[in-house]
Design a protein around this motif. Structure first.
Motif, PDB file in Angstrom:
ATOM      1  N   GLN A 208       0.824  -1.207   0.000  1.00  9.57           N
ATOM      2  CA  GLN A 208       0.000   0.000   0.000  1.00  9.57           C
ATOM      3  C   GLN A 208       0.861   1.261   0.000  1.00  9.57           C
ATOM      4  OE1 GLN A 208      -3.268   0.181  -0.459  1.00  9.57           O
ATOM      5  NE2 GLN A 208      -3.235  -2.075  -0.667  1.00  9.57           N
ATOM      6  N   GLN A 209       1.982   1.216   0.710  1.00  4.51           N
ATOM      7  CA  GLN A 209       2.869   2.374   0.724  1.00  4.51           C
ATOM      8  C   GLN A 209       3.478   2.624  -0.654  1.00  4.51           C
ATOM      9  OE1 GLN A 209       3.268   4.512   3.365  1.00  4.51           O
ATOM     10  NE2 GLN A 209       1.571   3.249   4.146  1.00  4.51           N
ATOM     11  N   ILE A 210       3.824   1.542  -1.367  1.00  4.05           N
ATOM     12  CA  ILE A 210       4.369   1.696  -2.732  1.00  4.05           C
ATOM     13  C   ILE A 210       3.315   2.292  -3.655  1.00  4.05           C
ATOM     14  CG2 ILE A 210       5.210   0.424  -4.745  1.00  4.05           C
ATOM     15  CD1 ILE A 210       6.542  -1.538  -2.793  1.00  4.05           C
ATOM     16  N   ILE A 211       2.103   1.776  -3.554  1.00  5.34           N
ATOM     17  CA  ILE A 211       1.017   2.285  -4.399  1.00  5.34           C
ATOM     18  C   ILE A 211       0.760   3.759  -4.111  1.00  5.34           C
ATOM     19  CG2 ILE A 211      -1.453   2.090  -4.858  1.00  5.34           C
ATOM     20  CD1 ILE A 211      -1.184  -0.935  -4.382  1.00  5.34           C
ATOM     21  N   GLN A 212       0.729   4.117  -2.830  1.00  6.60           N
ATOM     22  CA  GLN A 212       0.498   5.515  -2.468  1.00  6.60           C
ATOM     23  C   GLN A 212       1.629   6.404  -2.963  1.00  6.60           C
ATOM     24  OE1 GLN A 212      -2.222   6.850  -1.137  1.00  6.60           O
ATOM     25  NE2 GLN A 212      -3.187   4.811  -1.160  1.00  6.60           N
ATOM     26  N   TRP A 213       2.854   5.886  -2.920  1.00  4.28           N
ATOM     27  CA  TRP A 213       4.003   6.671  -3.408  1.00  4.28           C
ATOM     28  C   TRP A 213       3.894   6.914  -4.910  1.00  4.28           C
ATOM     29  CZ3 TRP A 213       7.913   5.301  -6.893  1.00  4.28           C
ATOM     30  CH2 TRP A 213       8.967   6.222  -6.992  1.00  4.28           C
ATOM     31  N   ILE A 214       3.518   5.873  -5.656  1.00  8.20           N
ATOM     32  CA  ILE A 214       3.373   6.027  -7.109  1.00  8.20           C
ATOM     33  C   ILE A 214       2.280   7.045  -7.428  1.00  8.20           C
ATOM     34  CG2 ILE A 214       2.694   4.853  -9.239  1.00  8.20           C
ATOM     35  CD1 ILE A 214       4.004   2.325  -8.142  1.00  8.20           C
ATOM     36  N   LEU A 224      -1.116   4.597 -16.179  1.00  3.21           N
ATOM     37  CA  LEU A 224      -0.687   3.692 -17.228  1.00  3.21           C
ATOM     38  C   LEU A 224      -0.095   2.387 -16.683  1.00  3.21           C
ATOM     39  CD1 LEU A 224       1.067   6.349 -19.532  1.00  3.21           C
ATOM     40  CD2 LEU A 224      -1.229   5.383 -19.805  1.00  3.21           C
ATOM     41  N   LEU A 225       0.520   2.480 -15.509  1.00  9.54           N
ATOM     42  CA  LEU A 225       1.212   1.312 -14.949  1.00  9.54           C
ATOM     43  C   LEU A 225       0.263   0.459 -14.099  1.00  9.54           C
ATOM     44  CD1 LEU A 225       4.514   3.056 -13.806  1.00  9.54           C
ATOM     45  CD2 LEU A 225       4.203   1.587 -15.813  1.00  9.54           C
ATOM     46  N   PRO A 226       0.564  -0.843 -14.009  1.00 11.40           N
ATOM     47  CA  PRO A 226      -0.222  -1.733 -13.115  1.00 11.40           C
ATOM     48  C   PRO A 226       0.239  -1.542 -11.668  1.00 11.40           C
ATOM     49  CG  PRO A 226       1.470  -2.992 -14.246  1.00 11.40           C
ATOM     50  CD  PRO A 226       1.570  -1.599 -14.790  1.00 11.40           C
ATOM     51  N   THR A 227      -0.257  -0.498 -11.052  1.00 11.67           N
ATOM     52  CA  THR A 227       0.237  -0.134  -9.715  1.00 11.67           C
ATOM     53  C   THR A 227       0.019  -1.236  -8.676  1.00 11.67           C
ATOM     54  OG1 THR A 227      -1.875   0.989  -9.349  1.00 11.67           O
ATOM     55  CG2 THR A 227      -0.029   2.337 -10.086  1.00 11.67           C
ATOM     56  N   ALA A 228      -1.096  -1.937  -8.759  1.00 14.73           N
ATOM     57  CA  ALA A 228      -1.356  -3.001  -7.784  1.00 14.73           C
ATOM     58  C   ALA A 228      -0.312  -4.104  -7.915  1.00 14.73           C
ATOM     59  CB  ALA A 228      -2.763  -3.562  -7.981  1.00 14.73           C
ATOM     60  N   TRP A 229       0.002  -4.450  -9.179  1.00 15.83           N
ATOM     61  CA  TRP A 229       1.007  -5.496  -9.408  1.00 15.83           C
ATOM     62  C   TRP A 229       2.379  -5.028  -8.939  1.00 15.83           C
ATOM     63  CZ3 TRP A 229       5.490  -5.896 -12.236  1.00 15.83           C
ATOM     64  CH2 TRP A 229       5.985  -7.182 -12.448  1.00 15.83           C
ATOM     65  N   LEU A 230       2.705  -3.771  -9.249  1.00 10.77           N
ATOM     66  CA  LEU A 230       3.990  -3.218  -8.820  1.00 10.77           C
ATOM     67  C   LEU A 230       4.088  -3.182  -7.289  1.00 10.77           C
ATOM     68  CD1 LEU A 230       4.417  -0.253 -11.330  1.00 10.77           C
ATOM     69  CD2 LEU A 230       5.760  -2.369 -11.248  1.00 10.77           C
ATOM     70  N   GLY A 231       2.987  -2.769  -6.664  1.00 10.67           N
ATOM     71  CA  GLY A 231       3.001  -2.715  -5.204  1.00 10.67           C
ATOM     72  C   GLY A 231       3.188  -4.083  -4.590  1.00 10.67           C
ATOM     73  N   ALA A 235       6.629  -5.083  -2.761  1.00 10.44           N
ATOM     74  CA  ALA A 235       6.649  -5.462  -1.345  1.00 10.44           C
ATOM     75  C   ALA A 235       7.349  -6.795  -1.153  1.00 10.44           C
ATOM     76  CB  ALA A 235       5.219  -5.530  -0.810  1.00 10.44           C
ATOM     77  N   GLU A 236       7.063  -7.727  -2.085  1.00 11.83           N
ATOM     78  CA  GLU A 236       7.704  -9.041  -1.994  1.00 11.83           C
ATOM     79  C   GLU A 236       9.208  -8.925  -2.197  1.00 11.83           C
ATOM     80  OE1 GLU A 236       7.441 -13.393  -4.232  1.00 11.83           O
ATOM     81  OE2 GLU A 236       5.895 -11.880  -4.566  1.00 11.83           O
ATOM     82  N   LEU A 237       9.604  -8.093  -3.170  1.00 12.05           N
ATOM     83  CA  LEU A 237      11.029  -7.911  -3.455  1.00 12.05           C
ATOM     84  C   LEU A 237      11.744  -7.269  -2.267  1.00 12.05           C
ATOM     85  CD1 LEU A 237      13.400  -7.978  -5.452  1.00 12.05           C
ATOM     86  CD2 LEU A 237      12.653  -5.715  -6.275  1.00 12.05           C
ATOM     87  N   ILE A 238      11.123  -6.240  -1.712  1.00 10.04           N
ATOM     88  CA  ILE A 238      11.744  -5.561  -0.563  1.00 10.04           C
ATOM     89  C   ILE A 238      11.897  -6.527   0.611  1.00 10.04           C
ATOM     90  CG2 ILE A 238      11.369  -3.785   1.187  1.00 10.04           C
ATOM     91  CD1 ILE A 238      10.046  -2.095  -1.014  1.00 10.04           C
ATOM     92  N   SER A 239      10.841  -7.272   0.906  1.00 10.74           N
ATOM     93  CA  SER A 239      10.881  -8.202   2.037  1.00 10.74           C
ATOM     94  C   SER A 239      11.948  -9.266   1.831  1.00 10.74           C
ATOM     95  CB  SER A 239       9.511  -8.864   2.224  1.00 10.74           C
ATOM     96  OG  SER A 239       8.531  -7.906   2.535  1.00 10.74           O
ATOM     97  N   GLU A 240      11.995  -9.827   0.620  1.00 12.96           N
ATOM     98  CA  GLU A 240      12.970 -10.892   0.364  1.00 12.96           C
ATOM     99  C   GLU A 240      14.392 -10.349   0.377  1.00 12.96           C
ATOM    100  OE1 GLU A 240      11.769 -12.682  -3.260  1.00 12.96           O
ATOM    101  OE2 GLU A 240      10.082 -13.785  -2.351  1.00 12.96           O
TER     102      GLU A 240
END
Length: 427
Positions: A208-214, A224-231, A235-240
């Protein structure tokens, strides 16, 4: 019947038997002399001697008898008051308060089991909760006194003044870092952080924080971007990624971040102990704790609210504190009752405490007993002892009367024996 009346009654009884012996003696003096009257006279005479001798013995305990040569051996209790106090204190110390006796008592009665049994009874824990609540209410009333509050405030401020905050913090941290303990703390913190990052709620929050930032920083691209997918994948990338770094730190005792953590901690300890600026900041914190009006007002309001709630709760029949204390007491009782090792440990600690504390406590109590007895008024002490045991001592006088009479009769019969034997021989 009060002790005064009982003592007077016992004295009258003893005097009464002396009078009986005296009347018999006078009567036998006036009666015609024969074997019987002489025997009764001898018995009465000896009874009077026994009664008077035991009267002297009893009276000499408590008061001076003005008889030449022997008066200095009377008033035994008043003259030996101080020695009685010392001997009583020594007796209590040797027979009741020596460490070995107390330890033997603990081993004999298993106090841990007794406490467990007592606390396991709901009636006892209810009584305990009542006493605890009463004590707490007394403490609250005590603290409500303005003078006590002023004293406590001064005491707290004095305690704060005595604390070297920076040095104390440095010493505490120094102890925490001994043998690498701070690294263990780091490992535990990493484990907690890893567990937090692996929680779905945490990843949803990052997403949610990534989506809000975008949306906030790139509003046009967001359309234009798939914000939900990016978020989600961000989040998964950051956590891992963070987890991978944390796993590396945990696996490598010589990891660079561990070394940096070491350096930071040791520098902090050094600043706390030796840096004048840090010491001044610590003094500023102390001054803030003592003087800041807003902070002190807030603390007073918190305490006032807590005190009001405590008093109101203690006055309610369904008091929460009553219930908590009673429940805690029962839980402790059941826990101790069911755990033999715990009972053994508690008894062992009691034995150790008895061995350590008994000598000092015995000295204090025996000194208190001795000083208390020495401080008593001599006449009052004698009077109190006589009131408490004088009734029984009068039986010594009565027994002396009877024993003296019996001895007198026996001696009279023995004195008559040669004449009887001579008569039998002549016959």
């Amino acid at each position: 019947m009060d002790k005064e009346a009982e003592l007077r009654r016992a004295k009258r009884r003893a005097v009464g038997w002396l009078v009986v012996a005296a009347v018999l003696f006078v009567g036998m003096l006036l009666a015609p002399h024969n074997v019987w009257t002489l025997g009764i006279k001898a018995m009465a005479e000896a009874a009077m001697v026994g009664a008077l001798a035991d009267w002297f013995a009893v009276a000499a305990l408590f008061r001076r008898i003005p008889i030449p040569f022997i008066s200095r051996h009377t008033a035994i209790i008043p003259r030996n008051k101080d020695r009685i106090g010392d001997n009583l204190a020594a007796f209590v110390q040797e027979k009741f308060l020596d460490a070995s006796s107390i330890v033997s008592l603990i081993r004999k009665h298993d106090p841990a089991q007794l406490i467990a049994d007592w606390l396991s009874d709901a009636k006892n824990t209810e009584r305990l909760s009542v006493h605890v609540a009463s004590l707490l209410r007394t403490v609250l009333d005590f603290i409500d006194d303005v003078r006590i509050q002023a004293f406590m405030k001064d005491a707290i401020h004095a305690a704060i003044d005595k604390i070297d905050l920076s040095q104390s913090a440095g010493t505490i941290l120094d102890g925490l870092t001994k043998d690498g303990r701070h690294q263990e703390l780091l490992d535990q913190s990493i484990a907690q952080l890893t567990a937090l990052l692996n929680k779905p709620a945490t990843r949803d929050f990052i997403c949610q924080q990534i989506i809000q930032w975008i949306k906030r920083e790139h509003p046009r691209k967001e359309k234009l971007l798939p914000t939900a997918w990016l978020g989600e994948h961000g989040a998964e990338l950051i956590s891992e990624t963070v987890n991978a770094v944390l796993d590396d730190i945990v696996a490598d005792d010589k990891h660079a971040l561990r070394k940096e953590f070491d350096e930071y901690v040791y520098k902090l300890i050094d600043r706390l102990k030796h840096d004048p600026d840090t010491a001044r900041k610590a003094e500023g914190i102390k001054l803030y704790l003592k003087s800041d009006l807003a902070l002190n007002t807030y603390i007073n309001q918190l305490w006032g609210g807590l005190r009001t709630w405590l008093k109101a709760d203690l006055d309610r029949p369904e008091s929460v504190l009553h219930a908590k204390v009673a429940a805690s007491g029962r839980w402790i009782g059941l826990a101790v009752a069911q755990d033999q090792n715990l009972r053994d440990s508690l008894n062992a600690h009691m034995e150790y405490a008895a061995q350590r504390m008994a000598p000092d406590f015995a000295k204090f109590l025996t000194r208190h007993i001795s000083d208390t007895v020495k401080g008593w008024d001599t006449r009052e002490m004698s009077r109190q002892i006589e009131l408490n045991i004088g009734k029984d001592l009068q039986y010594i006088r009565i027994n002396g009367t009877f024993v003296g009479g019996c001895v007198g009769l026996i001696l009279y019969l023995l004195s008559m024996l040669p004449g009887v034997l001579a008569g039998m021989t002549a016959g």
